[in-house]
Design an enzyme around this catalytic site. Sequence first.
Site, short mmCIF file in Angstrom:
data_model
loop_
_atom_site.label_atom_id
_atom_site.label_comp_id
_atom_site.label_asym_id
_atom_site.label_seq_id
_atom_site.Cartn_x
_atom_site.Cartn_y
_atom_site.Cartn_z
N HIS A 100 4.61 -2.14 8.02
CA HIS A 100 3.98 -1.78 6.75
C HIS A 100 4.89 -0.83 6.01
O HIS A 100 5.47 0.08 6.61
CB HIS A 100 2.60 -1.16 6.97
CG HIS A 100 2.54 -0.16 8.07
ND1 HIS A 100 2.49 -0.51 9.40
CD2 HIS A 100 2.55 1.20 8.04
CE1 HIS A 100 2.46 0.58 10.14
NE2 HIS A 100 2.51 1.63 9.34
N LEU A 101 4.99 -1.06 4.72
CA LEU A 101 5.76 -0.18 3.85
C LEU A 101 4.77 0.76 3.17
O LEU A 101 3.86 0.31 2.47
CB LEU A 101 6.51 -1.03 2.81
CG LEU A 101 7.36 -0.27 1.79
CD1 LEU A 101 8.44 0.55 2.48
CD2 LEU A 101 8.00 -1.26 0.82
N HIS A 102 4.92 2.07 3.44
CA HIS A 102 4.10 3.06 2.76
C HIS A 102 4.66 3.28 1.36
O HIS A 102 5.87 3.50 1.20
CB HIS A 102 4.16 4.41 3.49
CG HIS A 102 3.56 4.44 4.86
ND1 HIS A 102 2.30 4.92 5.12
CD2 HIS A 102 4.08 4.09 6.07
CE1 HIS A 102 2.06 4.86 6.43
NE2 HIS A 102 3.13 4.36 7.02
P1 5GP Z 1 2.01 4.39 10.59
O1 5GP Z 1 1.67 5.75 11.16
O2 5GP Z 1 1.90 3.31 11.64
O3 5GP Z 1 3.31 4.35 9.85
O4 5GP Z 1 0.91 4.11 9.48
C1 5GP Z 1 -0.30 3.51 9.74
C2 5GP Z 1 -1.18 3.80 8.55
O5 5GP Z 1 -2.32 2.96 8.63
C3 5GP Z 1 -1.70 5.24 8.50
O6 5GP Z 1 -1.28 5.84 7.28
C4 5GP Z 1 -3.21 5.09 8.59
O7 5GP Z 1 -3.91 6.01 7.80
C5 5GP Z 1 -3.42 3.67 8.13
N1 5GP Z 1 -4.60 3.02 8.69
C6 5GP Z 1 -5.01 3.04 9.98
N2 5GP Z 1 -6.14 2.33 10.13
C7 5GP Z 1 -6.44 1.83 8.89
C8 5GP Z 1 -7.49 1.00 8.39
O8 5GP Z 1 -8.39 0.56 9.12
N3 5GP Z 1 -7.48 0.70 7.08
C9 5GP Z 1 -6.51 1.17 6.24
N4 5GP Z 1 -6.59 0.82 4.95
N5 5GP Z 1 -5.49 1.94 6.67
C10 5GP Z 1 -5.46 2.27 7.98
#
Ligand code: 5GP
Length: 114
Positions: A100-102
């Site tokens: 995922h791209l933030h």
């Molecule tokens: P990572 O830490 O893997 O780079 O980012 C994962 C992102 O997914 C986090 O920013 C977290 O808030 C988001 N996230 C986790 N569970 C969910 C969800 O059920 N729905 C949405 N929309 N975002 C989620």
Amino acid sequence: MSDCLFCKIIDKEIPGDIVFESDDILAFNDITPQAPHHVLIIPKKHIATLNDLKNEDRLVVGEMVKTASTLAAELGIAETGYRTVFNCNAEAGQTVFHIHLHLLGGRQMSWPPG
Ligand code: 5GP
Ligand code: ZN
């Protein structure tokens, strides 16, 4: 992938606050936003980490990046500034293993990141 949270959002098994969808990607608001604007942009194909990218994935990753740029313009943060981030594996803080791209914007960011 059946036990992947983001695949379930793609399949509409769990709700997502979707802001853009194409044949190959989905963009939706982060459930725990870290900035006034925090969108996640994902491929519909399950890819666990950046380390798992194949040559054939180059186009979809390009679409993800272009969509971040387009959404930033639509959100009105293109000129003020925004950040795009891919976290990869544990030390980067990756918690969902579907790439995922933030897209983060709407506040002053600091550097280096925490
Ligand atoms: P990572 O830490 O893997 O780079 O980012 C994962 C992102 O997914 C986090 O920013 C977290 O808030 C988001 N996230 C986790 N569970 C969910 C969800 O059920 N729905 C949405 N929309 N975002 C989620
Ligand atoms: Zn997945």
